[in-house]
Design an enzyme around this catalytic site. Sequence first.
Site, short mmCIF file in Angstrom:
data_model
loop_
_atom_site.label_atom_id
_atom_site.label_comp_id
_atom_site.label_asym_id
_atom_site.label_seq_id
_atom_site.Cartn_x
_atom_site.Cartn_y
_atom_site.Cartn_z
N GLY A 276 -3.77 13.19 -2.23
CA GLY A 276 -3.63 12.65 -3.58
C GLY A 276 -2.70 11.45 -3.65
N ALA A 277 -2.25 11.14 -4.88
CA ALA A 277 -1.50 9.90 -5.16
C ALA A 277 -2.31 8.75 -4.56
CB ALA A 277 -0.08 9.95 -4.60
N HIS B 211 -7.09 4.94 0.32
CA HIS B 211 -7.93 6.14 0.17
C HIS B 211 -9.31 5.75 -0.37
CE1 HIS B 211 -3.83 8.06 -0.62
NE2 HIS B 211 -4.29 8.79 0.38
N GLN C 162 1.96 21.04 6.91
CA GLN C 162 2.12 19.85 7.76
C GLN C 162 3.41 19.10 7.48
OE1 GLN C 162 -1.64 18.09 6.27
NE2 GLN C 162 -0.55 16.14 6.37
N LYS D 26 -4.36 4.22 9.53
CA LYS D 26 -2.94 4.28 9.17
C LYS D 26 -2.29 5.47 9.90
CE LYS D 26 0.72 4.16 6.30
NZ LYS D 26 0.94 5.54 5.97
N ASP D 27 -3.06 6.57 10.00
CA ASP D 27 -2.59 7.77 10.73
C ASP D 27 -3.41 7.87 12.02
OD1 ASP D 27 -0.81 9.11 8.54
OD2 ASP D 27 -2.64 8.49 7.53
N SER E 12 0.51 3.25 1.17
CA SER E 12 0.87 4.65 1.40
C SER E 12 1.30 5.26 0.08
CB SER E 12 2.04 4.72 2.39
OG SER E 12 2.65 5.99 2.33
N SER E 13 0.98 6.53 -0.11
CA SER E 13 1.42 7.23 -1.33
C SER E 13 2.94 7.19 -1.43
CB SER E 13 0.95 8.68 -1.30
OG SER E 13 -0.45 8.72 -1.10
N ARG E 14 3.60 7.19 -0.28
CA ARG E 14 5.07 7.23 -0.28
C ARG E 14 5.70 5.90 -0.72
NH1 ARG E 14 3.83 10.63 4.20
NH2 ARG E 14 4.83 12.67 4.04
P1 AMP Z 1 -3.07 11.05 2.89
O1 AMP Z 1 -3.38 11.29 1.44
O2 AMP Z 1 -1.87 10.22 3.12
O3 AMP Z 1 -3.10 12.33 3.69
O4 AMP Z 1 -4.27 10.18 3.45
C1 AMP Z 1 -5.60 10.61 3.34
C2 AMP Z 1 -6.46 9.73 4.22
O5 AMP Z 1 -6.35 8.38 3.78
C3 AMP Z 1 -6.00 9.76 5.69
O6 AMP Z 1 -7.15 9.74 6.52
C4 AMP Z 1 -5.21 8.50 5.81
O7 AMP Z 1 -5.17 7.97 7.12
C5 AMP Z 1 -5.98 7.57 4.88
N1 AMP Z 1 -5.14 6.47 4.47
C6 AMP Z 1 -3.90 6.54 3.92
N2 AMP Z 1 -3.38 5.32 3.74
C7 AMP Z 1 -4.31 4.44 4.19
C8 AMP Z 1 -4.37 3.02 4.29
N3 AMP Z 1 -3.37 2.24 3.90
N4 AMP Z 1 -5.49 2.46 4.81
C9 AMP Z 1 -6.52 3.24 5.23
N5 AMP Z 1 -6.52 4.58 5.17
C10 AMP Z 1 -5.43 5.18 4.66
#
Ligand code: AMP
Length: 279
Positions: A30-31, A36, A60, A149-150, A185-187
């Site tokens: 989310g966020a 995303h 996690q 990103k990850d 990034s959500s952060r």
């Molecule tokens: P998260 O909500 O942070 O767990 O991210 C969910 C998915 O979105 C994961 O596969 C992340 O790698 C991807 N994601 C997050 N930030 C980015 C970004 N800046 N560019 C591309 N994919 C992203």
Amino acid sequence: MLIFTEIKSLQQKIKSLKNGTTIGFVPTMGALHEGHLSLVEKAKKENDIVVVSIFVNPTQFDNADDLINYPKTIEKDLSLLKSFNCDIVFTPTPEEIYADDIQSQSFDFDGLEFQMEGKFRAGHFNGVGTIVERLFEVVKPHKAYFGEKDFQQIQIIRKMVEKRNLPVQIISCPIHREKDGLAMSSRNTRLTTAQRAAAPFIYETLKKAKTLFGTKNASEVIKWVENEFKNHPLFNLEYVEIADEETLLPVETKNPTKKYRAFIAVFAGKVRLIDNISL
Ligand code: AMP
């Protein structure tokens, strides 16, 4: 757009889909931001329907504060997903996923889990493996979309899919960045104005490291990056690593037949940011 909070009703919906319907799946916490949404867009193009999960997975997180402070913007997320023509959103509670035992399984990712994020976030990848396998079991996607990103996470999930023979194709998607280069990034919403203004420094440093790796060995480049951060007033470097994309093992010199990436984790106060660049 349908929204499910229960596994059972989501599974009923998935079972009711016409035979041959392809499902693209985007797991998130989310966020939501444009990073995303780029995954959702790609999934939408390549599948008949798209399922997005929004679940801040407690197992996690190695840091209780980070979990508590993780941004939550569910109403905004749902309206963004609707505007991107997402078909199904799955927003379970931790109890729905884990019942009364909020714990991860233990995985063997052939050593990928001991590098970088694995060294600094105890148990993180066991949590990731547990939730992603569980979500795959429930959603039964044909393709699942993850962001570079990850990058380490993608390699870990590919390994899990291979070792457990899971019937899903993993699709990796490029990093989306703000105009000034900061990886979305959500952060990022937790950064102070000063930290946010300075944050492009992280990607700038990675880009210079990429150039340097043309003429210098990895250990020299790493030393250079460490030095860049040493006296930075706002950022503390947690690690910088130059590694083989496949094995994630650190490398020293370039072999033209292999692919490498530089990986970085930085603290801005209590906010932890990660980024990486293909070399
Ligand atoms: P998260 O909500 O942070 O767990 O991210 C969910 C998915 O979105 C994961 O596969 C992340 O790698 C991807 N994601 C997050 N930030 C980015 C970004 N800046 N560019 C591309 N994919 C992203």
